[in-house]
Design an enzyme around this catalytic site. Structure first.
Site, mmCIF file in Angstrom:
data_model
loop_
_atom_site.group_PDB
_atom_site.id
_atom_site.type_symbol
_atom_site.label_atom_id
_atom_site.label_comp_id
_atom_site.label_asym_id
_atom_site.label_seq_id
_atom_site.Cartn_x
_atom_site.Cartn_y
_atom_site.Cartn_z
ATOM 1 C CE LYS A 106 -3.646 -0.185 1.025
ATOM 2 N NZ LYS A 106 -4.685 -0.796 2.069
ATOM 3 C CD GLU B 101 -4.319 -6.485 -1.889
ATOM 4 O OE1 GLU B 101 -3.366 -6.315 -1.203
ATOM 5 O OE2 GLU B 101 -5.153 -5.781 -2.471
ATOM 6 C CD GLU C 36 -7.509 0.506 0.528
ATOM 7 O OE1 GLU C 36 -6.648 1.188 -0.113
ATOM 8 O OE2 GLU C 36 -7.155 -0.469 1.313
ATOM 9 C CG ASN D 22 -1.273 -0.091 -2.160
ATOM 10 O OD1 ASN D 22 -1.132 1.039 -2.418
ATOM 11 N ND2 ASN D 22 -2.487 -0.785 -2.026
ATOM 12 C CB SER E 77 -3.176 -8.101 8.100
ATOM 13 O OG SER E 77 -4.248 -6.876 8.065
ATOM 14 C CG HIS F 285 -6.481 -1.805 -3.642
ATOM 15 N ND1 HIS F 285 -7.407 -1.513 -2.574
ATOM 16 C CD2 HIS F 285 -5.366 -2.487 -3.223
ATOM 17 C CE1 HIS F 285 -6.603 -2.074 -1.388
ATOM 18 N NE2 HIS F 285 -5.441 -2.537 -1.595
ATOM 19 N N GLY G 33 -5.919 -4.062 6.323
ATOM 20 C CA GLY G 33 -5.730 -3.025 7.105
ATOM 21 C C GLY G 33 -6.335 -3.301 8.192
HETATM 22 P P1 PGA Z 1 -2.671 -4.052 4.371
HETATM 23 O O1 PGA Z 1 -3.086 -3.586 2.949
HETATM 24 O O2 PGA Z 1 -1.482 -4.789 4.252
HETATM 25 O O3 PGA Z 1 -2.551 -2.828 5.143
HETATM 26 O O4 PGA Z 1 -3.629 -5.019 5.025
HETATM 27 C C1 PGA Z 1 -2.881 -4.510 1.841
HETATM 28 C C2 PGA Z 1 -3.394 -4.036 0.522
HETATM 29 O O5 PGA Z 1 -4.410 -3.118 0.527
HETATM 30 O O6 PGA Z 1 -2.687 -3.789 -0.649
#
Ligand code: PGA
Length: 253
Positions: free
Chosen positions: A11, A170, A100, A9, A216, A98, A176
Site C-alpha cells: 500500500k 478480501e 480501497e 501489498n 488481517s 482492491h 486492516g
Molecule cells: P491487511 O490488508 O492484511 O492489512 O488486512 C490486506 C489487503 O488489503 O490486501
C-alpha cells in the site's frame, strides 16, 4: 497444479530506504529457509520503488507486482501509470480492484474490466480483488456481491485469458481490522468463487486459478487459512511490511 501464492501489498507505506531494508530482510530470510517448491512470492511496492525491488528480483526469490494501473493506453492522464509502462519495466503482476480503490477512487466493475484488459494486452497477470463489506455480509449477500464483481469485471475474457488471473477474496470487514475470516468462512466463499468460474469456463480452468485470501492474514492464522482446499495463499497488507512476518506467512503451506 495451481500455485500457492503469497503476495505482499505494501500500500502507501515505507520510505525508499525502508523499502530497501524490507526487501533485503526478506531475501536474507529466504536464503536461510527456502520457499516450498510450489510457492510463489510476489512483492507489490508503491510505483516509485518498483525498479529497485525488480532489480533485486533478478535473484529470483520473488516476482514483482504493481498495486494499480490506469485503464487507458497512454496520453494526458496526469499522475497515472499505464500497463505498457509496467510491461516496459518487466513487471509481471498487478493488483486490480482492491477494495480501497473501489471505495476511495470510485472504481467500478466496468473500470476494473478495462484495467484487466490493459494488463492482459501487455502480458501482465492481474491479481483481481473481490469481497463484500460488513453490511453485505450481515445481510447474507456476500455470495451475490462476489459473483457480481467477478462476472461483471472478468467474464468478458476468453478461457485462455482467464487462466492468467489470480483472484483475491478480501472481505472488506477484515482488511486492516485485525478481524480475520474464519477458515470455514474463507473456504466456503473460495469454493463458491471456484464454482462460479467453473460454471462459466469449465472445471479445468477453475482448478488452475489460484484464489488468495486477504484480510488481517498473519503468521498466527495463515496455516489454518491456507490448509483449506480452495485457499491457495494470501494477499497480505499489514503483515507484509515486516520481513519476518511475511516470510513466515509464505512458509505456512
Ligand atoms: P491487511 O490488508 O492484511 O492489512 O488486512 C490486506 C489487503 O488489503 O490486501
Amino acid at each position: 497444479m495451481r500455485k500457492n501464492i503469497v503476495a505482499g501489498n505494501w500500500k502507501m507505506n515505507k520510505s525508499f530506504d525502508e523499502a530497501d531494508e524490507l526487501v533485503n530482510g526478506i531475501m536474507e530470510l529466504l536464503e536461510k529457509k527456502e520457499l516450498g517448491k510450489n510457492t510463489l512470492m510476489i512483492l507489490c511496492p508503491p510505483f516509485p520503488y518498483l525498479e529497485m525491488v525488480s532489480d533485486y528480483s533478478n535473484d529470483s526469490y520473488f516476482m514483482v507486482g504493481a498495486q494499480n494501473v490506469n485503464d487507458n493506453d497512454k496520453g494526458a492522464y496526469t499522475g497515472e501509470v499505464s500497463a505498457g509502462m509496467l510491461a516496459s519495466m518487466e513487471i509481471e503482476y498487478c493488483i486490480v480492484g482492491h477494495s480501497e480503490r473501489r471505495a476511495y477512487y470510485g472504481e467500478t466493475d466496468a473500470i476494473i474490466a478495462k484495467k484487466v484488459d490493459q494488463l492482459l494486452k501487455n502480458d501482465i497477470r492481474p491479481i483481481v480483488c473481490c469481497g463484500e463489506v460488513l453490511e453485505e455480509r450481515e445481510a447474507g449477500k456476500q455470495f451475490d456481491v462476489v459473483k457480481r464483481q467477478i462476472s461483471e469485471g472478468l467474464f468478458h475474457l476468453s478461457a485462455e485469458q482467464f487462466k492468467s488471473l489470480v483472484i483475491a477474496y478480501e472481505p472488506v470487514w477484515a482488511i486492516g481490522t485485525g478481524k480475520t475470516a474464519t477458515p470455514e468462512q474463507a473456504q466456503e466463499i473460495h469454493a463458491f468463487i471456484r464454482q462460479t468460474i467453473a460454471e462459466k469456463y469449465g472445471k479445468d480452468v477453475a482448478d488452475e486459478i489460484s484464489i488468495l485470501y486477504g484480510g488481517s492474514c498473519k503468521p498466527s492464522n495463515a496455516k489454518e487459512l491456507f490448509a483449506n482446499p480452495d485457499v491457495d495463499g494470501g494477499l497480505i497488507g499489514g503483515a507484509a511490511l515486516q520481513a519476518e512476518d511475511f516470510v513466515n506467512i509464505a512458509m505456512s503451506f
